[in-house]
Design a protein around this motif. Structure first.
Motif, PDB file in Angstrom:
ATOM      1  N   GLU A  52       0.387  -0.780   0.000  1.00  8.99           N
ATOM      2  CA  GLU A  52       0.000   0.000   0.000  1.00  8.99           C
ATOM      3  C   GLU A  52       0.615   1.240   0.000  1.00  8.99           C
ATOM      4  O   GLU A  52       1.020   1.678   1.036  1.00  8.99           O
ATOM      5  N   PRO A  53       0.930   1.481  -0.761  1.00  5.37           N
ATOM      6  CA  PRO A  53       1.620   2.747  -0.736  1.00  5.37           C
ATOM      7  C   PRO A  53       0.943   3.693   0.226  1.00  5.37           C
ATOM      8  O   PRO A  53      -0.254   3.687   0.378  1.00  5.37           O
ATOM      9  N   GLY A  54       1.730   4.513   0.848  1.00  3.39           N
ATOM     10  CA  GLY A  54       1.169   5.501   1.769  1.00  3.39           C
ATOM     11  C   GLY A  54       2.065   5.698   2.956  1.00  3.39           C
ATOM     12  O   GLY A  54       2.959   4.905   3.235  1.00  3.39           O
ATOM     13  N   ALA A  55       1.818   6.739   3.713  1.00  2.00           N
ATOM     14  CA  ALA A  55       2.646   7.089   4.856  1.00  2.00           C
ATOM     15  C   ALA A  55       2.236   6.290   6.070  1.00  2.00           C
ATOM     16  O   ALA A  55       1.164   5.701   6.128  1.00  2.00           O
ATOM     17  N   VAL A  56       3.107   6.289   7.081  1.00  2.81           N
ATOM     18  CA  VAL A  56       2.794   5.677   8.368  1.00  2.81           C
ATOM     19  C   VAL A  56       1.774   6.557   9.057  1.00  2.81           C
ATOM     20  O   VAL A  56       2.000   7.742   9.259  1.00  2.81           O
ATOM     21  N   GLY A 113      -1.988  -5.657   0.150  1.00  2.00           N
ATOM     22  CA  GLY A 113      -1.510  -4.574   0.991  1.00  2.00           C
ATOM     23  C   GLY A 113      -1.910  -4.687   2.441  1.00  2.00           C
ATOM     24  O   GLY A 113      -1.750  -3.738   3.218  1.00  2.00           O
ATOM     25  N   LEU A 114      -2.422  -5.856   2.855  1.00  8.65           N
ATOM     26  CA  LEU A 114      -2.899  -6.005   4.230  1.00  8.65           C
ATOM     27  C   LEU A 114      -1.760  -6.044   5.238  1.00  8.65           C
ATOM     28  O   LEU A 114      -1.911  -5.561   6.368  1.00  8.65           O
ATOM     29  N   ALA A 115      -0.618  -6.611   4.849  1.00  8.21           N
ATOM     30  CA  ALA A 115       0.522  -6.640   5.763  1.00  8.21           C
ATOM     31  C   ALA A 115       0.990  -5.226   6.069  1.00  8.21           C
ATOM     32  O   ALA A 115       1.289  -4.886   7.221  1.00  8.21           O
ATOM     33  N   THR A 116       1.042  -4.373   5.049  1.00  8.64           N
ATOM     34  CA  THR A 116       1.425  -2.982   5.263  1.00  8.64           C
ATOM     35  C   THR A 116       0.407  -2.271   6.143  1.00  8.64           C
ATOM     36  O   THR A 116       0.764  -1.498   7.038  1.00  8.64           O
ATOM     37  N   GLU A 117      -0.862  -2.530   5.914  1.00  6.84           N
ATOM     38  CA  GLU A 117      -1.922  -1.891   6.690  1.00  6.84           C
ATOM     39  C   GLU A 117      -1.850  -2.305   8.160  1.00  6.84           C
ATOM     40  O   GLU A 117      -1.985  -1.468   9.058  1.00  6.84           O
ATOM     41  N   ALA A 118      -1.642  -3.579   8.415  1.00  5.20           N
ATOM     42  CA  ALA A 118      -1.541  -4.065   9.795  1.00  5.20           C
ATOM     43  C   ALA A 118      -0.282  -3.537  10.467  1.00  5.20           C
ATOM     44  O   ALA A 118      -0.313  -3.131  11.642  1.00  5.20           O
TER      45      ALA A 118
END
Length: 215
Positions: free
Chosen positions: A12-16, A140-145
């Protein structure tokens, strides 16, 4: 042990970003809480909460797979191992160095993965880990979690630095931490053995102020 995706090494692209729910007031830096937080921690698609003993069956779904645990430097679980681990994790404190907070990651009511924070040695240091069932990979669920878990580490527990240790060949996990804005701090050449062969470990990290800058 390196973080692993499918599911870093205990991930997911995106910031923390901070957690999507309104977090309770942050405790003093010298005190940590577990049961008093506003669980679950929610994101656009996921809900994270402390594990319970009856999560053993779900965890066995990925922890029994060699393609998942090979990058965690652990043997696959059997049912008795899953039940024992989930009993231990569900009742474990998160108050001092060495303690581990393990979270079940739910999507649409089903447990599809895990995230963890380990209270590491040194002032306000923590290690990040995550693991998702391969059946939900590529979304992108790993990034989201992991992003939600970083938010918990910095806003609620007030850690200063969070790091992840990843096998160099675990490219999916490397992509996760890079999307989170974590930087590579070290490359430990042939520092461990995986499947009887030497493996190289990467260390990625991010500071509280860096996370705030990305939010």
């Amino acid at each position: 042990m390196p973080t692993s995706v499918p599911v870093p090494r205990p991930a997911e692209p995106g910031a923390v970003l901070p957690p999507a729910h309104t977090a309770p007031p942050s405790p003093p830096a010298t005190v940590a809480y577990r049961a008093d937080l506003a669980w679950p921690l929610t994101t656009d698609r996921l809900a994270l909460r402390p594990v319970a003993p009856d999560d053993a069956e779900a965890f066995l779904g990925w922890r029994s797979r060699t393609d998942v645990v090979r990058y965690m430097y652990q043997p696959p679980w059997d049912r008795s191992t899953a039940e024992a681990k989930l009993r231990t994790w569900s009742s474990a404190p998160f108050e001092d160095v060495g303690d581990v907070l393990v979270l079940a990651v739910e999507m649409d009511g089903d447990v599809v993965g895990e995230a963890m924070l380990k209270w590491a040695a040194g002032p306000r240091q923590a290690e990040l880990g995550y693991a998702l069932h391969p059946d939900v990979g590529g979304r992108g669920l790993a990034t989201e979690a992991a992003r939600a878990t970083l938010g918990l580490a910095f806003t609620t527990y007030r850690f200063h630095r969070v790091y992840a240790r990843i096998d160099e060949e675990n490219l999916a996990s490397v992509r996760v931490v890079e999307r989170l804005g974590m930087r590579q701090e070290a490359r430990l050449v042939e520092s461990d053995l995986r499947d009887g062969a030497w493996s190289t470990e990467l260390v990625y990290a991010i500071l509280d102020r860096e996370c705030a800058e990305l939010a």
